[in-house]
Every structure is written in structure tokens, then in C-alpha cells.
Motif scaffolding. Structure first.
Motif, mmCIF file in Angstrom:
data_model
loop_
_atom_site.group_PDB
_atom_site.id
_atom_site.type_symbol
_atom_site.label_atom_id
_atom_site.label_comp_id
_atom_site.label_asym_id
_atom_site.label_seq_id
_atom_site.Cartn_x
_atom_site.Cartn_y
_atom_site.Cartn_z
ATOM 1 N N LYS A 155 5.053 47.919 18.183
ATOM 2 C CA LYS A 155 5.269 49.426 17.867
ATOM 3 C C LYS A 155 4.095 49.847 16.902
ATOM 4 C CE LYS A 155 9.769 50.554 18.761
ATOM 5 N NZ LYS A 155 11.269 51.376 18.362
ATOM 6 N N ASP A 156 3.600 48.958 16.040
ATOM 7 C CA ASP A 156 2.676 49.191 14.922
ATOM 8 C C ASP A 156 1.463 49.323 15.603
ATOM 9 O OD1 ASP A 156 1.728 49.571 11.866
ATOM 10 O OD2 ASP A 156 0.752 47.436 12.567
ATOM 11 N N SER A 157 1.085 48.449 16.528
ATOM 12 C CA SER A 157 -0.217 48.504 17.134
ATOM 13 C C SER A 157 -0.353 49.815 18.145
ATOM 14 C CB SER A 157 -0.607 47.304 17.806
ATOM 15 O OG SER A 157 -0.806 46.120 16.755
ATOM 16 N N LEU A 158 0.665 50.041 18.741
ATOM 17 C CA LEU A 158 0.693 51.108 19.821
ATOM 18 C C LEU A 158 0.722 52.362 18.854
ATOM 19 C CD1 LEU A 158 3.508 49.739 22.289
ATOM 20 C CD2 LEU A 158 1.087 50.126 22.763
ATOM 21 N N SER A 159 1.288 52.552 18.017
ATOM 22 C CA SER A 159 1.292 53.879 17.025
ATOM 23 C C SER A 159 -0.262 54.044 16.403
ATOM 24 C CB SER A 159 2.389 53.552 15.917
ATOM 25 O OG SER A 159 3.545 53.555 16.355
ATOM 26 N N PHE A 160 -0.969 52.908 16.093
ATOM 27 C CA PHE A 160 -2.516 53.099 15.630
ATOM 28 C C PHE A 160 -2.907 53.652 16.893
ATOM 29 C CE2 PHE A 160 -6.686 51.532 16.019
ATOM 30 C CZ PHE A 160 -7.208 52.034 14.950
ATOM 31 N N LEU A 161 -2.916 53.076 18.080
ATOM 32 C CA LEU A 161 -3.443 53.773 19.468
ATOM 33 C C LEU A 161 -3.235 55.024 19.600
ATOM 34 C CD1 LEU A 161 -3.553 50.351 21.598
ATOM 35 C CD2 LEU A 161 -5.372 51.505 20.453
ATOM 36 N N ARG A 162 -2.013 55.380 19.523
ATOM 37 C CA ARG A 162 -1.282 56.784 19.861
ATOM 38 C C ARG A 162 -2.050 57.787 18.769
ATOM 39 N NH1 ARG A 162 4.195 57.607 17.772
ATOM 40 N NH2 ARG A 162 3.069 57.448 15.907
ATOM 41 N N GLU A 163 -2.300 57.570 17.439
ATOM 42 C CA GLU A 163 -2.862 58.279 16.456
ATOM 43 C C GLU A 163 -4.275 58.434 16.865
ATOM 44 O OE1 GLU A 163 -1.141 60.263 14.296
ATOM 45 O OE2 GLU A 163 0.563 59.059 15.301
ATOM 46 N N ARG A 164 -5.194 57.384 17.158
ATOM 47 C CA ARG A 164 -6.388 57.736 17.582
ATOM 48 C C ARG A 164 -6.547 58.530 18.682
ATOM 49 N NH1 ARG A 164 -9.441 57.599 13.990
ATOM 50 N NH2 ARG A 164 -11.154 57.301 15.267
ATOM 51 N N GLU A 165 -5.745 58.442 19.588
ATOM 52 C CA GLU A 165 -5.754 59.597 20.821
ATOM 53 C C GLU A 165 -5.924 60.711 20.063
ATOM 54 O OE1 GLU A 165 -6.930 58.220 23.548
ATOM 55 O OE2 GLU A 165 -6.110 56.194 23.378
ATOM 56 N N ILE A 166 -4.999 61.122 19.286
ATOM 57 C CA ILE A 166 -4.847 62.466 18.678
ATOM 58 C C ILE A 166 -6.256 62.957 18.012
ATOM 59 C CG2 ILE A 166 -3.672 63.844 16.753
ATOM 60 C CD1 ILE A 166 -1.281 62.190 17.291
ATOM 61 N N VAL A 167 -6.815 61.900 17.174
ATOM 62 C CA VAL A 167 -8.017 62.226 16.677
ATOM 63 C C VAL A 167 -9.035 62.386 17.615
ATOM 64 C CG1 VAL A 167 -9.912 61.246 15.103
ATOM 65 C CG2 VAL A 167 -7.397 60.895 14.376
ATOM 66 N N HIS A 168 -9.074 61.676 18.784
ATOM 67 C CA HIS A 168 -10.147 62.092 19.782
ATOM 68 C C HIS A 168 -9.927 63.356 20.585
ATOM 69 C CE1 HIS A 168 -10.441 57.261 20.634
ATOM 70 N NE2 HIS A 168 -10.943 57.540 19.463
ATOM 71 N N SER A 169 -8.888 63.803 20.677
ATOM 72 C CA SER A 169 -8.602 65.032 21.259
ATOM 73 C C SER A 169 -9.063 66.041 20.316
ATOM 74 C CB SER A 169 -7.018 65.127 21.498
ATOM 75 O OG SER A 169 -6.651 66.679 21.925
ATOM 76 N N GLN A 170 -8.971 65.933 18.981
ATOM 77 C CA GLN A 170 -9.319 66.842 18.134
ATOM 78 C C GLN A 170 -10.874 66.707 18.198
ATOM 79 O OE1 GLN A 170 -7.443 65.154 14.681
ATOM 80 N NE2 GLN A 170 -5.547 66.764 14.628
ATOM 81 N N ARG A 171 -11.527 65.808 18.137
ATOM 82 C CA ARG A 171 -12.919 65.758 17.983
ATOM 83 C C ARG A 171 -13.436 66.439 19.118
ATOM 84 N NH1 ARG A 171 -15.832 61.654 15.860
ATOM 85 N NH2 ARG A 171 -17.687 63.007 15.924
ATOM 86 N N PHE A 172 -12.860 66.365 20.387
ATOM 87 C CA PHE A 172 -13.311 66.984 21.791
ATOM 88 C C PHE A 172 -13.055 68.463 21.549
ATOM 89 C CE2 PHE A 172 -12.658 62.788 24.141
ATOM 90 C CZ PHE A 172 -13.910 62.578 24.174
ATOM 91 N N ARG A 173 -12.029 68.979 20.986
ATOM 92 C CA ARG A 173 -11.892 70.207 20.791
ATOM 93 C C ARG A 173 -12.795 70.969 19.907
ATOM 94 N NH1 ARG A 173 -6.273 71.334 22.161
ATOM 95 N NH2 ARG A 173 -5.117 69.395 22.655
ATOM 96 N N GLU A 174 -13.173 70.118 18.778
ATOM 97 C CA GLU A 174 -14.457 70.685 18.092
ATOM 98 C C GLU A 174 -15.676 70.809 18.906
ATOM 99 O OE1 GLU A 174 -14.516 67.657 14.956
ATOM 100 O OE2 GLU A 174 -12.737 68.299 14.068
#
Length: 189
Positions: A155-174
Motif C-alpha cells: 500500500k505504501d508503494s502504491l500510495s506513492f504512485l497514486r500521489e505522483r499521478e496527481i502531481v502529473h495531472s497538475q503539471r499537465f493542467r499548468e
């Protein structure tokens, strides 16, 4: 050019052999919304976007390759001690028959990876909206994978990956906003 460090972007630990979970994780390995599709999509799209945002596609595409490596490590660790019978019971009998325990780009249902998953319209704003959607779908999939396991290490590793997807989405929105501003400035009277 890349500089390769012989370590994962984030540590991957698993508490136990869990072939069922490994099968589910294959969705992020070779599925339509998985890490391979994302990496190839972004690294391909970078050739048709304005210079102002090309670095974002390059950076995120490269990071997606690191995520692919993490998923591969998870699948390997979850299956390395599994017997052929355990693989078959978890729905990976066909995979074992064709590939033994070798990783193969396929989704959780066993469908092989396809280039159809990689979108590139050639319109930078359209492509970036596609990328935002891809990141949000990956984020949702990671949440569902987290919901399917009781392994706190996984779960820890999967949570890290989930959070990175959020950051990527934000960067693409920018990036979309940058390109919209640029487009609106080019008015001709």
C-alpha cells in the motif's frame, strides 16, 4: 539523455507472496491506462508540442518509465515464490504457460499491450487534456489497487504512485493554461 541510478524511484516492499494481487497490478504494467502507455504517450507527444511545455512531457514520460520499473518489481516480488498451481488459481495459468514467471506487457485480464492505447492528436491542447485524463485514470486505478490489498508495505508503494499521478495531472493542467494564454495572445486584427 538520462542518468540511470541503480535504485528505484521509491522503495518497493511486499509482506508476502500474493499472486492474485500481482495479477491486478498487471493492469498498471501493460494496461490501457498503465505506466507503459503513459510513458510512450508522453515521450511521443513531446515532438509536437511547443517548446514551452516540451520539458514537462519529457520529464513525466521519463518518470513513468521509473513507475513501470516499480510495478515490475512489485509483480516480481509478489510472484517469485509462487508455484505453478498458485499462479493458475490466481488466473495466471495462461501467463505461466506462455511466459513462465517472466513479465509480459498485458493487463489484469490478460489482454496484451497495444499501441492503440497511445494517443497523439497533434494538437497540443487536445493532447494535454488526454494526458490529464490518463493521469486521473491511473490515479483512480492506484486507489482501487490499494483497496484490494491488506499488505501495508505494498500500500505504501502504491500510495506513492497514486500521489505522483496527481502531481502529473497538475503539471499537465499548468501546461494547458500556458498554451491557452499563448494561443489567446496570437490574435490578429
Amino acid at each position: 539523455m538520462w542518468i540511470y541510478e541503480k535504485k528505484l524511484q521509491y522503495p518497493v516492499r511486499v509482506s508476502k507472496c500474493d499472486v492474485r494481487m500481482a495479477r491486478f497490478l498487471m493492469e498498471q504494467y501493460g494496461g490501457a491506462d498503465g505506466e507503459l502507455a503513459a510513458a510512450l504517450r508522453y515521450l511521443n507527444q513531446r515532438y509536437t508540442v511547443p517548446d514551452r511545455v516540451i520539458g514537462v512531457l519529457n520529464d513525466i514520460g521519463t518518470e513513468e518509465l521509473a513507475h513501470l520499473e516499480m510495478i515490475a518489481t512489485m509483480v516480481y516480488k509478489l510472484t517469485k515464490d509462487a508455484t505453478p498451481e498458485e499462479l493458475e488459481c490466481a488466473g495466471l495459468g495462461d501467463h505461466y504457460a506462455a511466459h513462465d514467471k517472466a513479465l509480459f506487457y498485458r493487463d489484469a485480464a490478460g489482454v496484451p499491450f497495444s499501441a492503440k492505447y497511445i494517443q497523439a492528436k497533434g494538437d497540443p491542447i487536445a493532447d494535454l487534456y488526454e494526458d490529464i485524463a490518463a493521469e486521473e485514470k491511473a490515479r483512480a486505478t492506484y486507489q482501487w489497487l490499494i483497496n484490494l490489498t491488506d499488505d501495508t508495505d505494498l500500500k505504501d508503494s502504491l500510495s506513492f504512485l497514486r500521489e505522483r499521478e496527481i502531481v502529473h495531472s497538475q503539471r499537465f493542467r499548468e501546461c494547458v493554461e500556458i498554451l491557452k494564454e499563448e494561443r489567446d495572445r496570437k490574435k490578429v486584427f
